[in-house]
Design a protein around this motif. Structure first.
Motif, PDB file in Angstrom:
ATOM      1  N   PRO A 315       0.814  -1.219   0.000  1.00  0.00           N
ATOM      2  CA  PRO A 315       0.000   0.000   0.000  1.00  0.00           C
ATOM      3  C   PRO A 315       0.851   1.274   0.000  1.00  0.00           C
ATOM      4  O   PRO A 315       0.462   2.281  -0.610  1.00  0.00           O
ATOM      5  N   ALA A 316       1.998   1.241   0.668  1.00  0.00           N
ATOM      6  CA  ALA A 316       2.883   2.409   0.654  1.00  0.00           C
ATOM      7  C   ALA A 316       3.402   2.683  -0.755  1.00  0.00           C
ATOM      8  O   ALA A 316       3.555   3.844  -1.157  1.00  0.00           O
ATOM      9  N   LEU A 317       3.660   1.625  -1.513  1.00  0.00           N
ATOM     10  CA  LEU A 317       4.118   1.792  -2.895  1.00  0.00           C
ATOM     11  C   LEU A 317       3.036   2.456  -3.738  1.00  0.00           C
ATOM     12  O   LEU A 317       3.318   3.369  -4.529  1.00  0.00           O
ATOM     13  N   GLU A 318       1.794   2.013  -3.591  1.00  0.00           N
ATOM     14  CA  GLU A 318       0.699   2.596  -4.357  1.00  0.00           C
ATOM     15  C   GLU A 318       0.513   4.067  -3.991  1.00  0.00           C
ATOM     16  O   GLU A 318       0.332   4.924  -4.863  1.00  0.00           O
ATOM     17  N   LEU A 319       0.607   4.374  -2.704  1.00  0.00           N
ATOM     18  CA  LEU A 319       0.468   5.755  -2.258  1.00  0.00           C
ATOM     19  C   LEU A 319       1.608   6.615  -2.806  1.00  0.00           C
ATOM     20  O   LEU A 319       1.393   7.755  -3.259  1.00  0.00           O
ATOM     21  N   THR A 320       2.825   6.088  -2.787  1.00  0.00           N
ATOM     22  CA  THR A 320       3.987   6.840  -3.263  1.00  0.00           C
ATOM     23  C   THR A 320       3.887   7.114  -4.759  1.00  0.00           C
ATOM     24  O   THR A 320       4.261   8.204  -5.232  1.00  0.00           O
ATOM     25  N   SER A 321       3.380   6.159  -5.508  1.00  0.00           N
ATOM     26  CA  SER A 321       3.197   6.369  -6.943  1.00  0.00           C
ATOM     27  C   SER A 321       2.208   7.500  -7.205  1.00  0.00           C
ATOM     28  O   SER A 321       2.412   8.341  -8.090  1.00  0.00           O
ATOM     29  N   ARG A 322       1.109   7.544  -6.419  1.00  0.00           N
ATOM     30  CA  ARG A 322       0.146   8.635  -6.558  1.00  0.00           C
ATOM     31  C   ARG A 322       0.784   9.971  -6.212  1.00  0.00           C
ATOM     32  O   ARG A 322       0.569  10.983  -6.898  1.00  0.00           O
ATOM     33  N   ALA A 323       1.575   9.973  -5.159  1.00  0.00           N
ATOM     34  CA  ALA A 323       2.198  11.214  -4.731  1.00  0.00           C
ATOM     35  C   ALA A 323       3.198  11.729  -5.772  1.00  0.00           C
ATOM     36  O   ALA A 323       3.272  12.937  -6.038  1.00  0.00           O
ATOM     37  N   LEU A 324       3.960  10.835  -6.362  1.00  0.00           N
ATOM     38  CA  LEU A 324       4.913  11.260  -7.392  1.00  0.00           C
ATOM     39  C   LEU A 324       4.199  11.896  -8.576  1.00  0.00           C
ATOM     40  O   LEU A 324       4.660  12.892  -9.148  1.00  0.00           O
ATOM     41  N   ALA A 325       3.064  11.340  -8.954  1.00  0.00           N
ATOM     42  CA  ALA A 325       2.300  11.896 -10.074  1.00  0.00           C
ATOM     43  C   ALA A 325       1.770  13.290  -9.750  1.00  0.00           C
ATOM     44  O   ALA A 325       1.498  14.081 -10.665  1.00  0.00           O
ATOM     45  N   LEU A 326       1.635  13.616  -8.471  1.00  0.00           N
ATOM     46  CA  LEU A 326       1.133  14.925  -8.058  1.00  0.00           C
ATOM     47  C   LEU A 326       2.245  15.877  -7.649  1.00  0.00           C
ATOM     48  O   LEU A 326       1.973  16.926  -7.051  1.00  0.00           O
ATOM     49  N   SER A 327       3.497  15.517  -7.929  1.00  0.00           N
ATOM     50  CA  SER A 327       4.636  16.293  -7.437  1.00  0.00           C
ATOM     51  C   SER A 327       5.519  16.778  -8.578  1.00  0.00           C
ATOM     52  O   SER A 327       6.662  16.323  -8.734  1.00  0.00           O
ATOM     53  N   PRO A 328       5.013  17.717  -9.391  1.00  0.00           N
ATOM     54  CA  PRO A 328       5.848  18.215 -10.493  1.00  0.00           C
ATOM     55  C   PRO A 328       6.974  19.123 -10.023  1.00  0.00           C
ATOM     56  O   PRO A 328       7.990  19.273 -10.713  1.00  0.00           O
ATOM     57  N   GLU A 329       6.802  19.740  -8.850  1.00  0.00           N
ATOM     58  CA  GLU A 329       7.819  20.652  -8.355  1.00  0.00           C
ATOM     59  C   GLU A 329       9.012  19.871  -7.807  1.00  0.00           C
ATOM     60  O   GLU A 329       8.834  18.905  -7.049  1.00  0.00           O
ATOM     61  N   PRO A 330      10.244  20.277  -8.160  1.00  0.00           N
ATOM     62  CA  PRO A 330      11.426  19.550  -7.683  1.00  0.00           C
ATOM     63  C   PRO A 330      11.495  19.412  -6.161  1.00  0.00           C
ATOM     64  O   PRO A 330      11.894  18.371  -5.647  1.00  0.00           O
ATOM     65  N   ARG A 331      11.091  20.454  -5.431  1.00  0.00           N
ATOM     66  CA  ARG A 331      11.158  20.401  -3.965  1.00  0.00           C
ATOM     67  C   ARG A 331      10.277  19.279  -3.414  1.00  0.00           C
ATOM     68  O   ARG A 331      10.594  18.686  -2.380  1.00  0.00           O
TER      69      ARG A 331
END
Length: 610
Positions: A315-331
């Protein structure tokens, strides 16, 4: 119906199924009053997570008992100051925690390490020790605890009562009267496998509709917020009340602000299972609205920590994948690439260090692109390269792992004040110690463990791990000193007691070793190493029945082993049971037919049979 009509008094666990509400609470209070007429002390505790948070019921109970504890058992208060501070945040104003470590003291960007989930379990066992010792000091004949809503309690409250009865139920005069919703008795019966529960369903009036106007709740919550002000201890103590009150107000959305605060606070404390409840409650609304991406991503980070802390990597992997898709900013992206790397390097069932390294490299590129200050860039780079050091360690490229950690430490040491990023500096030094330990270079390992301790002198695990190095090199006095210090600095955990038992056994202190192994097994039954070590000590002490029981338990737990079978055979032979000894030796020889020692022992046993 009165309580005396209810259930057999011989049962340690008595469960009533009834609708929640004032009638059920009144029923439990009556039950406690009836029990108390015989000199028994009783309390009625609402343990519903929604009402009182992760420590619901326990916190109010300990708060009520604290004045008596301070008067009559101040040593227990001092010994368990850490556990009390976890339940009663404001208590630190009167009872400061003696030995805070850097993980306790670091916040925000400084806090680069989270506790393992077992830290919260240690607090549970420390509380059990405190309550059991206080019961003995108070000379009460019996305690009766009425637990209102145990089916709705948080994971740690449920664990505490389950473990308390497991550890002490045979000798402690404690009775639990448990009230649950209709049909929920089975949910809590499983918590007490050694104590069959009496169960009865009662028809009581249901919880009446709350007639308090939403505006009145708003007024109360505004007043409570004003009382709390900017005090973080008061905020933590009142989080459940704020959530519950704003939920019932005419501004219910404000409750989610405090759920977020609860998620952040309880994750920091390592209460991952209960913290997760608050995060999952606010996540759907955050995802739907899309208007507060920063809070959404912060919620993802905290839920990630909960999931990996609980061993739920997929589940952490699935959540992290969603978060990466929502994180265009380098920071933002640099954080999620690092967390993705840790999933592939540490947490997922199948380790993929190449993919972990790929994400670390992507994270390094984001660091270079991000709008960061010089110091922020330096720290983020050091943090990322520490992740790469872990990958190199898993790849067997240990010299590179050490070099990466040393470089990161030197960069931080050169650029930051001594009071900045102390926790991460200690982690870097500790990681170097671990690599040297894995390389079986004890002098370097102990030197770096000692450096880590100089930076974080109250971190129990550093002492435990340095003690392990001393144990392997035969420096038993130094090992015992480190284990003793580790025990003082933390609520109890089984590993350090097992290690102390190993040390004492090697020193020939079999009586002391038996106590240490027994303490480890009390905290966590079914540890093969502790059972075997205790069996061997019982064997050496000629306590043959105890040795036989422990050898048998080891074989049942871990399966047949030639050495354990041979040891049990020796005990059986000395107990005058040569036929059983011969059977064990035959089994051992079948597993290890080349052992001359087993053949010789079999000949002796065979002669005894003849």
């Amino acid at each position: 119906m009165t309580f005396v009509d209810f259930l057999p008094r011989s049962n340690r666990v008595r469960i009533v199924e009834a609708a929640a509400g004032p009638a059920r609470s009144a029923y439990l209070q009556q039950a406690v009053r009836v029990e108390s007429r015989s000199g028994t002390r009783g309390w009625c505790l609402n343990v519903d997570l929604e009402v009182g948070g992760p420590w619901a019921g326990l916190n109010t109970w300990l708060s009520e008992m604290l004045p008596d504890l301070l008067r009559q058992a101040p040593d227990l208060v001092t010994q368990h100051d850490y556990e009390l501070a976890m339940l009663l945040p404001t208590v630190v104003r009167r009872i400061p925690v003696r030995n805070p470590n850097l993980t306790d003291l670091s916040f925000g960007a400084e806090r680069t390490r989270n506790y393992a989930a077992d830290r919260a379990y240690r607090v549970v066992h420390g509380l059990i020790d405190l309550l059991t010792a206080w019961h003995a000091r108070s000379r009460a004949e019996r305690w009766v605890l009425a637990l209102d809503g145990l089916d709705r309690a948080g994971s740690l409250v449920r664990l505490l009562f389950s473990e308390w009865l497991r550890r002490c139920g045979d000798r402690l005069p404690l009775t639990l009267l448990i009230a649950v919703d209709p049909g929920r008795a089975a949910d809590v019966e499983t918590l007490f496998p050694a104590f069959p529960a009496s169960v009865q369903a009662l028809r009581l009036p249901t919880d009446p509709q709350d007639t308090t106007a939403p505006g009145e709740y708003t007024r109360r919550m505004v007043a409570l917020e004003a009382c709390i002000g900017e005090d973080p201890l008061e905020m933590e103590a009142n989080l459940p009340a704020l959530i519950r009150g704003w939920d019932r107000s005419d501004h219910p959305g404000r409750a989610d602000l405090y759920r977020y605060e609860a998620l952040a606070t309880y994750t920091t404390r390592g209460l991952y299972a209960d913290a997760r409840v608050y995060g999952e409650a606010i996540l759907p609304a955050l995802e739907r609205s899309g208007t507060d991406r920063t809070r959404l991503l912060n919620t993802y980070v905290k839920l990630y920590n909960c999931l990996v802390g609980l061993g739920e990597a997929e589940p952490a992997l699935e959540l992290t994948s969603r978060a990466l898709a929502l994180s265009p900013e380098p920071r933002q992206a640099l954080t999620w690439h690092y967390l993705m790397a840790m999933l592939h390097a540490r947490y997922l069932p199948v380790r993929d260090v190449a993919l972990a390294e790929h994400h670390l490299d992507l994270g390094l590129r984001e660091i270079e692109k991000a709008d960061l200050t010089r110091h922020e860039r330096l720290f983020q780079t050091a943090f990322n390269r520490n992740g790469l050091a872990l990958v190199r360690h898993f790849q067997g490229r240990r010299a590179e792992a050490i070099a990466l950690c040393k470089t990161a430490f030197d960069d931080l040491d050169a650029e930051f004040r001594p009071d900045e990023h102390q926790l991460h500096r200690s982690v870097l030094i500790y990681n170097i110690a671990q690599v040297y330990d894995a390389m079986r270079e004890p002098d370097e390992a102990t030197a770096y463990y000692s450096r880590a301790l100089a930076l974080d002198p109250n971190y129990s695990e550093y002492y435990n791990e340095r003690g392990n190095v001393y144990l392997r090199t035969g420096e038993l006095t130094l090992a015992a000193q480190d284990y003793a210090r580790a025990i003082v600095l933390s609520p109890p955990y089984p590993e350090v007691w097992t290690n102390l038992g190993q040390c004492q056994a090697l020193a020939g202190l079999d009586d002391l070793a038996v106590r240490s192994y027994s303490r480890a097994l009390d905290l966590l039954p079914g540890q093969g190493l502790a059972l075997l070590g205790r069996a061997q000590c019982f064997d050496a002490l000629e306590q043959l029945q105890d040795a036989l029981s422990d050898y048998t338990a080891v074989l049942e737990l871990d399966g047949p082993d030639p050495m354990v079978l041979a040891n049990r055979a020796g005990v059986l032979y000395r107990m005058g049971r040569p036929e059983e000894a011969l059977a064990d030796l035959d089994h051992a020889i079948a597993l290890d037919p080349t052992s001359e020692e087993l053949q010789e022992n079999r000949a002796i046993a065979l002669a005894g049979v003849a």
